[in-house]
Design a protein around this motif. Structure first.
Motif: not given
Length: 319
Positions: A24, A72-73
């Motif tokens: 994140p 999202s990573h």
């Protein structure tokens, strides 16, 4: 079958919270969708799909985690090798996690395998059969539940799930302990804000009285007062019992890899199944390190392909 993972992070990364927070904090959104489409759901709601990669290669369907999206990573980290290899990638956004708020009062939740069924049927009807499915965290729980409910399905050839909350009651307790309360506070804050905005719209479906939001500080409270009644469950215990993927594992026949870290701060080793509880299609790969959807080998994270992306590509493209 249970195997030991070969994942070995650099010494400075061998910490559950470092592994969980690197993504994140340090992974940028470098992959943007080529286009979007919508899936009509049986109850009048919809899901959104963000499309990446080729227009005619084999199809990978990806399911994000709690309050995740294509941004999202973990999704950004895994899709690049598939794009290079000529795959199509469809990132399915659960209700309200795409570009629009959803049309019903119902939210997505850890047991939303009926929505996954609708997504797969939609892709089948449009002649875009998913060759493989990859699910992260909540999305991994949904995927395993669906595979167990459909043991003889022939559409999906291979599946992979990462950092799965197999037992929701155990995970809801574990994330409320120690430093993990920081993750809980962050996620509960997002969920409360999003739910308050939805309740003001008075969307069709199950209705609830607006709770005292200040009194909701953990997942047990939120899921009892919000998730369960909005989605037709008889309280939090009924929701956790019905939605947990643990009970569906013995029925899974589809070749499935589950990648799980023993130091995941969102859960405890108590959630892990024993070998006798795994269906014939499952390989459970356990790593000493990895945190929650981490599995970072080294820093900076964008310099070289990470373990997570390499593992997903190797398993899901295997013939």
């Amino acid at each position: 079958m249970i195997i030991e993972s070969e994942f070995q992070p650099a010494k400075m990364l061998a910490n559950r919270h470092v592994q969980t927070l690197i993504g994140p904090l340090l992974v940028s959104v470098s992959q943007q969708p080529k286009n979007w489409s919508e899936i009509a759901l049986p109850d009048g709601d919809f899901m959104e799909i963000a499309w990446f990669g080729s227009d005619n290669g084999p199809l990978l369907l990806i399911l994000h985690g709690l309050e995740g999206s294509y941004r999202s990573h973990y999704i950004q980290r895994v899709i690049k090798p598939f794009i290079i290899a000529g795959w199509r990638i469809a990132v399915a956004h659960f209700r309200g996690c795409g570009r629009k708020i959803n049309a019903r009062s119902r939210s997505y939740h850890s047991g939303s395998s009926d929505d996954l069924t609708a997504a797969i049927e939609h892709l089948q009807q449009s002649r875009q059969l998913p060759t493989a499915i990859l699910g992260f965290s909540l999305g991994g729980n949904v995927l395993l539940k669906w595979l167990g409910e459909n043991p003889d399905q022939q559409v999906v050839k291979r599946a992979m799930a990462v950092s799965v909350p197999f037992k929701l009651d155990v995970c809801a307790t574990s994330i409320g302990r120690g430093f993990s309360r920081t993750y809980q506070k962050h996620l509960i804050g997002i969920l409360k804000k999003k739910t308050r905005e939805k309740l003001l719209l008075q969307l069709p479906g199950h209705q609830i009285d607006e709770p005292d939001w200040r009194s909701i500080n953990n997942f047990w409270q939120f899921d009892h007062l919000v998730t369960a009644p909005l989605n037709g469950f008889n309280g939090v215990n009924d929701y956790y019992q019905q939605a947990s993927s643990y009970q569906f594992l013995p029925m899974i026949k589809t070749p499935t890899l589950i990648l799980q870290a023993l130091d995941d701060p969102f859960m405890s080793p108590e959630v892990l199944p024993e070998e006798a509880q795994l269906g014939p299609g499952i390989t459970l790969e356990l790593s000493q390190f990895g945190g929650h959807v981490g599995f970072f080998d080294q820093l900076p994270p964008h310099k070289q392909p990470c373990f997570l992306g390499q593992k997903a590509f190797a398993f899901l493209t295997c013939q």
